[in-house]
Design a protein around this motif. Sequence first.
Motif, PDB file in Angstrom:
ATOM      1  N   ARG A  69      -9.411  -7.501   6.778  1.00  0.00           N
ATOM      2  CA  ARG A  69      -9.727  -6.070   6.689  1.00  0.00           C
ATOM      3  C   ARG A  69      -8.500  -5.228   6.360  1.00  0.00           C
ATOM      4  O   ARG A  69      -8.603  -4.221   5.667  1.00  0.00           O
ATOM      5  N   PHE A  70      -7.342  -5.629   6.856  1.00  0.00           N
ATOM      6  CA  PHE A  70      -6.097  -4.891   6.633  1.00  0.00           C
ATOM      7  C   PHE A  70      -5.201  -5.677   5.681  1.00  0.00           C
ATOM      8  O   PHE A  70      -5.159  -6.911   5.711  1.00  0.00           O
ATOM      9  N   THR A  71      -4.454  -4.940   4.888  1.00  0.00           N
ATOM     10  CA  THR A  71      -3.494  -5.544   3.964  1.00  0.00           C
ATOM     11  C   THR A  71      -2.183  -4.781   4.051  1.00  0.00           C
ATOM     12  O   THR A  71      -2.179  -3.544   4.003  1.00  0.00           O
ATOM     13  N   ILE A  72      -1.095  -5.522   4.144  1.00  0.00           N
ATOM     14  CA  ILE A  72       0.226  -4.904   4.158  1.00  0.00           C
ATOM     15  C   ILE A  72       0.907  -5.209   2.842  1.00  0.00           C
ATOM     16  O   ILE A  72       0.858  -6.333   2.341  1.00  0.00           O
ATOM     17  N   TYR A  73       1.520  -4.194   2.255  1.00  0.00           N
ATOM     18  CA  TYR A  73       2.249  -4.404   1.021  1.00  0.00           C
ATOM     19  C   TYR A  73       3.305  -3.328   0.899  1.00  0.00           C
ATOM     20  O   TYR A  73       3.298  -2.325   1.621  1.00  0.00           O
ATOM     21  N   SER A  74       4.207  -3.555  -0.047  1.00  0.00           N
ATOM     22  CA  SER A  74       5.348  -2.668  -0.183  1.00  0.00           C
ATOM     23  C   SER A  74       5.585  -2.305  -1.627  1.00  0.00           C
ATOM     24  O   SER A  74       5.335  -3.106  -2.530  1.00  0.00           O
ATOM     25  N   ASP A  75       6.035  -1.115  -1.807  1.00  0.00           N
ATOM     26  CA  ASP A  75       6.514  -0.673  -3.106  1.00  0.00           C
ATOM     27  C   ASP A  75       8.018  -0.566  -2.977  1.00  0.00           C
ATOM     28  O   ASP A  75       8.534   0.449  -2.511  1.00  0.00           O
ATOM     29  N   ASN A  76       8.702  -1.625  -3.338  1.00  0.00           N
ATOM     30  CA  ASN A  76      10.143  -1.659  -3.088  1.00  0.00           C
ATOM     31  C   ASN A  76      10.908  -0.567  -3.807  1.00  0.00           C
ATOM     32  O   ASN A  76      11.925  -0.088  -3.338  1.00  0.00           O
ATOM     33  N   ALA A  77      10.386  -0.160  -4.969  1.00  0.00           N
ATOM     34  CA  ALA A  77      11.087   0.879  -5.723  1.00  0.00           C
ATOM     35  C   ALA A  77      11.133   2.181  -4.940  1.00  0.00           C
ATOM     36  O   ALA A  77      12.072   2.959  -5.062  1.00  0.00           O
ATOM     37  N   GLU A  78      10.099   2.416  -4.148  1.00  0.00           N
ATOM     38  CA  GLU A  78      10.031   3.648  -3.378  1.00  0.00           C
ATOM     39  C   GLU A  78      10.432   3.425  -1.937  1.00  0.00           C
ATOM     40  O   GLU A  78      10.428   4.345  -1.137  1.00  0.00           O
ATOM     41  N   ASN A  79      10.763   2.171  -1.574  1.00  0.00           N
ATOM     42  CA  ASN A  79      11.100   1.850  -0.200  1.00  0.00           C
ATOM     43  C   ASN A  79       9.992   2.277   0.751  1.00  0.00           C
ATOM     44  O   ASN A  79      10.261   2.854   1.805  1.00  0.00           O
ATOM     45  N   THR A  80       8.773   2.007   0.345  1.00  0.00           N
ATOM     46  CA  THR A  80       7.607   2.416   1.115  1.00  0.00           C
ATOM     47  C   THR A  80       6.777   1.199   1.499  1.00  0.00           C
ATOM     48  O   THR A  80       6.538   0.327   0.675  1.00  0.00           O
ATOM     49  N   LEU A  81       6.341   1.167   2.740  1.00  0.00           N
ATOM     50  CA  LEU A  81       5.471   0.121   3.241  1.00  0.00           C
ATOM     51  C   LEU A  81       4.093   0.707   3.473  1.00  0.00           C
ATOM     52  O   LEU A  81       3.973   1.785   4.046  1.00  0.00           O
ATOM     53  N   TYR A  82       3.079  -0.003   3.022  1.00  0.00           N
ATOM     54  CA  TYR A  82       1.719   0.475   3.157  1.00  0.00           C
ATOM     55  C   TYR A  82       0.893  -0.444   4.058  1.00  0.00           C
ATOM     56  O   TYR A  82       1.158  -1.650   4.154  1.00  0.00           O
ATOM     57  N   LEU A  83      -0.101   0.140   4.672  1.00  0.00           N
ATOM     58  CA  LEU A  83      -1.102  -0.636   5.398  1.00  0.00           C
ATOM     59  C   LEU A  83      -2.467  -0.118   4.966  1.00  0.00           C
ATOM     60  O   LEU A  83      -2.863   0.984   5.324  1.00  0.00           O
ATOM     61  N   GLN A  84      -3.130  -0.918   4.141  1.00  0.00           N
ATOM     62  CA  GLN A  84      -4.474  -0.574   3.708  1.00  0.00           C
ATOM     63  C   GLN A  84      -5.452  -1.103   4.743  1.00  0.00           C
ATOM     64  O   GLN A  84      -5.477  -2.303   5.018  1.00  0.00           O
ATOM     65  N   MET A  85      -6.246  -0.200   5.304  1.00  0.00           N
ATOM     66  CA  MET A  85      -7.170  -0.577   6.367  1.00  0.00           C
ATOM     67  C   MET A  85      -8.590  -0.324   5.902  1.00  0.00           C
ATOM     68  O   MET A  85      -8.973   0.820   5.643  1.00  0.00           O
TER      69      MET A  85
END
Length: 127
Positions: A69-85
């Motif tokens: 249900r949840f996915t963790i991923y990162s946009d390294n260019a923006e130094n941002t970590l996401y959690l799609q729920m």
Amino acid sequence: QVQVVESGGGSVTAGGSLKLACVASGDTDSGRYGSCMGWFRQAPGKEREAVASRHSEGDTDIAESVEGRFTIYSDNAENTLYLQMNALEPEDSATYYCAVASDSFTQCWSEAHYDSWGRGTQVTVSS
């Protein structure tokens, strides 16, 4: 020192989706082994628990309770970590925290690794 800021929390009904974002600024890579970023959550009256983590080399871990249900991923260019729920359940209601480890680790699941924390963002799921 690392500053951590979360965003994206809110209120949804069961089955809905939210995407959390975490921006880390400052020194987020302490060495050639990389560093860890993770999402934790704490519901009222409960202990804080790990939800998902990501090593800078790409390895991820996710809690069994949210797997699929949840996915963790990162946009390294923006130094941002996401959690799609997705497919949120009332049991997912909690304050969600992003954390960053300043030291180098080979695995990122342990809360003890993390020394920079955001203030948290509230997620409320109604039935």
